[in-house]
Motif scaffolding. Sequence first.
Motif, PDB file in Angstrom:
ATOM      1  N   TYR A 102       0.839  -1.201   0.000  1.00  0.00           N
ATOM      2  CA  TYR A 102       0.000   0.000   0.000  1.00  0.00           C
ATOM      3  C   TYR A 102       0.871   1.246   0.000  1.00  0.00           C
ATOM      4  N   ASP A 103       0.339   2.303  -0.591  1.00  0.00           N
ATOM      5  CA  ASP A 103       0.966   3.623  -0.523  1.00  0.00           C
ATOM      6  C   ASP A 103       0.625   4.210   0.849  1.00  0.00           C
ATOM      7  N   THR A 104       1.635   4.437   1.665  1.00  0.00           N
ATOM      8  CA  THR A 104       1.386   4.861   3.041  1.00  0.00           C
ATOM      9  C   THR A 104       0.537   6.122   3.122  1.00  0.00           C
ATOM     10  N   MET A 105       0.859   7.129   2.338  1.00  0.00           N
ATOM     11  CA  MET A 105       0.150   8.399   2.437  1.00  0.00           C
ATOM     12  C   MET A 105      -1.123   8.445   1.592  1.00  0.00           C
ATOM     13  N   SER A 106      -1.336   7.486   0.746  1.00  0.00           N
ATOM     14  CA  SER A 106      -2.593   7.330   0.012  1.00  0.00           C
ATOM     15  C   SER A 106      -2.997   5.865   0.123  1.00  0.00           C
ATOM     16  N   PRO A 107      -3.352   5.406   1.311  1.00  0.00           N
ATOM     17  CA  PRO A 107      -3.506   3.968   1.571  1.00  0.00           C
ATOM     18  C   PRO A 107      -4.669   3.307   0.861  1.00  0.00           C
ATOM     19  N   TRP A 108      -5.497   4.084   0.148  1.00  0.00           N
ATOM     20  CA  TRP A 108      -6.529   3.462  -0.691  1.00  0.00           C
ATOM     21  C   TRP A 108      -5.915   2.936  -1.984  1.00  0.00           C
ATOM     22  N   ASN A 109      -4.678   3.288  -2.260  1.00  0.00           N
ATOM     23  CA  ASN A 109      -3.969   2.788  -3.430  1.00  0.00           C
ATOM     24  C   ASN A 109      -3.069   1.619  -3.045  1.00  0.00           C
ATOM     25  N   SER A 110      -3.068   0.590  -3.859  1.00  0.00           N
ATOM     26  CA  SER A 110      -2.211  -0.566  -3.593  1.00  0.00           C
ATOM     27  C   SER A 110      -1.739  -1.147  -4.910  1.00  0.00           C
ATOM     28  N   ASP A 111      -0.770  -2.037  -4.808  1.00  0.00           N
ATOM     29  CA  ASP A 111      -0.224  -2.646  -6.012  1.00  0.00           C
ATOM     30  C   ASP A 111       0.445  -3.962  -5.643  1.00  0.00           C
ATOM     31  N   SER A 112       0.614  -4.822  -6.632  1.00  0.00           N
ATOM     32  CA  SER A 112       1.320  -6.086  -6.434  1.00  0.00           C
ATOM     33  C   SER A 112       2.660  -6.029  -7.148  1.00  0.00           C
ATOM     34  N   GLN A 113       3.657  -6.643  -6.548  1.00  0.00           N
ATOM     35  CA  GLN A 113       4.974  -6.704  -7.169  1.00  0.00           C
ATOM     36  C   GLN A 113       5.565  -8.086  -6.923  1.00  0.00           C
ATOM     37  N   LYS A 114       6.423  -8.501  -7.835  1.00  0.00           N
ATOM     38  CA  LYS A 114       6.997  -9.838  -7.776  1.00  0.00           C
ATOM     39  C   LYS A 114       8.496  -9.752  -7.534  1.00  0.00           C
ATOM     40  N   GLY A 115       9.044 -10.789  -6.941  1.00  0.00           N
ATOM     41  CA  GLY A 115      10.473 -10.811  -6.699  1.00  0.00           C
ATOM     42  C   GLY A 115      10.903 -12.137  -6.128  1.00  0.00           C
ATOM     43  N   SER A 116      12.105 -12.181  -5.600  1.00  0.00           N
ATOM     44  CA  SER A 116      12.636 -13.435  -5.078  1.00  0.00           C
ATOM     45  C   SER A 116      13.664 -13.173  -4.005  1.00  0.00           C
ATOM     46  N   GLY A 117      13.916 -14.183  -3.191  1.00  0.00           N
ATOM     47  CA  GLY A 117      14.934 -14.157  -2.162  1.00  0.00           C
ATOM     48  C   GLY A 117      15.475 -15.560  -1.998  1.00  0.00           C
ATOM     49  N   SER A 118      16.130 -15.803  -0.890  1.00  0.00           N
ATOM     50  CA  SER A 118      16.716 -17.109  -0.616  1.00  0.00           C
ATOM     51  C   SER A 118      16.236 -17.608   0.737  1.00  0.00           C
ATOM     52  N   GLY A 119      16.455 -18.878   1.012  1.00  0.00           N
ATOM     53  CA  GLY A 119      16.063 -19.457   2.283  1.00  0.00           C
ATOM     54  C   GLY A 119      16.807 -20.750   2.526  1.00  0.00           C
ATOM     55  N   LEU A 120      16.634 -21.325   3.719  1.00  0.00           N
ATOM     56  CA  LEU A 120      17.296 -22.573   4.073  1.00  0.00           C
ATOM     57  C   LEU A 120      16.340 -23.459   4.841  1.00  0.00           C
ATOM     58  N   ILE A 121      16.453 -24.747   4.601  1.00  0.00           N
ATOM     59  CA  ILE A 121      15.595 -25.715   5.275  1.00  0.00           C
ATOM     60  C   ILE A 121      16.199 -26.043   6.637  1.00  0.00           C
ATOM     61  N   ILE A 122      15.384 -25.914   7.691  1.00  0.00           N
ATOM     62  CA  ILE A 122      15.828 -26.232   9.044  1.00  0.00           C
ATOM     63  C   ILE A 122      14.926 -27.320   9.607  1.00  0.00           C
ATOM     64  N   ALA A 123      15.174 -27.698  10.845  1.00  0.00           N
ATOM     65  CA  ALA A 123      14.412 -28.764  11.478  1.00  0.00           C
ATOM     66  C   ALA A 123      12.924 -28.426  11.517  1.00  0.00           C
ATOM     67  N   GLY A 124      12.096 -29.454  11.581  1.00  0.00           N
ATOM     68  CA  GLY A 124      10.657 -29.271  11.626  1.00  0.00           C
ATOM     69  C   GLY A 124      10.048 -29.045  10.264  1.00  0.00           C
TER      70      GLY A 124
END
Length: 615
Positions: A102-124
């Motif tokens: 959301y746009d903080t100062m105009s919170p009636w406006n929103s948008d979707s965005q795509k991206g990526s990151g990394s991660g690691l498998i742990i117990a459980g």
Amino acid sequence: MRQKTIITSTLLCLGLASSPSLLAEISITPPPSIAQPTTTPTADGRTPTPAAIVPPTETAIDAINNDASLDPPPVGGTVNANDPREKIKDAVVKVHIVQHTYDTMSPWNSDSQKGSGSGLIIAGNLILTNAHVAADSTFLEVQRHGETKRHEAEVVYISHESDLALLRTKDVNAYKNITPLELGDLPKMQQPVEVYGFPIGGNTLSVTRGVVSRIEKQNYVHTGENLMAAQVDAAINFGNSGGPVISGGKVVGVAMQSGFLTENIGYMIPTPLIRHVLEDTKDGKIDGYGFHGFLTQSMENPAMRHKYGLTDAQTGMLVHKVYKNSPADGKIQIGDIVTEIDGHKIENNGTVEFRPGEFIDHTHYIDMHQIGEDIKFKVIRNSQLQEVALKLDKPGKEYLLVKPNQYDKQPTYFIFGGLVFMPLNQDVIDSMDGTPARIGTLTYESPDEIRNEAVIMTKVLPADINKDYHHDSNLLIEKINGEKIHNFRDFYQKVQSATGDFITLQAADDYQLVIDRKDAIARQPQILAQYGVNADRSKDLQISEPLNAPAPVAAPVTVTPTAPVAAPVTVAPTAPVVAAELPPPAVTTPAAQPVTPVVVPAPQPAAPVVGGSHP
């Protein structure tokens, strides 16, 4: 507790909210767009709270010594299944994400965005990554190194303060045969490390090497929290966020952020913080970090030390503020000199020696406690040494009048007569073009019986009924019709229940805004349509409406993109719900208008320090 500081161009958070224009400026190609939205938020816009699960426990992997972990890989393309690195790589994943922001100062406006990151498998059967990778997510997929199949995932726990999140694949058997990575100890200075991840949005696993060059408390870019971080000279780039940092075959940290305008300087979240978060999840929720309830200042000045009668052998910090109704209230006094914390001697500059020759701010030992635990201090009061035990009774953010940054929900707002009102929080302050001094001082205040939340008029949507107020913005609203305001909900209800001809709002120094109540109600639909606002209040206020309120009307609206964002999307939001006597308006949707990205926020006043010195 937290500290919100100036986020300058010297630090840049790695992950998905990076502006494409910023990436272009530093000659980095933005990550490719991936994944599709699917998760449905609750009626108030929040991500559903997951059911409590059995907290993760550590599972050992094959013993690996430091030398073996850093040996060069075999030459000639042959993969050795017994190579310790191959087992580590098996537990590293790429996280594909769609975020709804959301746009903080105009919170009636929103948008979707795509991206990526990394991660690691742990117990459980859990996946550890950064909070800034998983924040505001509507759709998550994880893809293990060496596989092309993606598995849909969900957020189980998220600690924005620690910039850590735990994910779980919806197919519980997806990675059941993968050996999870084991957590190691806090690395030593100059200890060799390897950073695993998928930088710059690439699909091939990257491994970079370096050494630990510094360990101290740093300001985490994600929320401004001041917590322990380890600096490494291995390359950490966009997309590395959430990837494991390995030494001796064990995880010694999670890649977090990179030094900007510097070469090969990155920061990782060390294992003491990771273990703190894992321990925090044992009750099925994230509590965060506690606050002991007082502020201190250094005692390096000779005159100050002489005034308080300290010998050369005595060191400590001077208490200058005690928060009301905090653990310290009634137990710590202004003028006390705090000399020890949990048995660790506090130096005159506020640091303690946590390893021979290595010092860190004493508040780190507050960070290491869980909510509900006691923390012990030694203080000098009237030249007498005393011992004091304080129980960390609740999360530090509850002692803040100005709440920290918020995620995973639509910002709360209310529009009346073209005037836009919001509760004051750190997101609002960060979005200001400079912070008024009166607002900056509120970041040091705590809630009280009169006010536990500040209300601010952020801006005006110009119309004839609000003429002469068009240039007003960032006004703290102190009273409505002469009555003090307890919090934003109280303000909202007072406007809704008003019956007089006028609503008078008072800011500081009795500056007044007068609204003709009936005109404001009558003109509301036209003003909203004129500025392309699809609802006059946020979702959390819409669901609180009485049963006789007019039903919301759905109207397709092209949302104005916020900065930084990907391409705008078309959504079908809920149309305005206004006062009971106001019929639902017919909304006219204007064409989407781009917003200029703001790369570096304007300088903000120093805010309270996390984990002990400030709430």
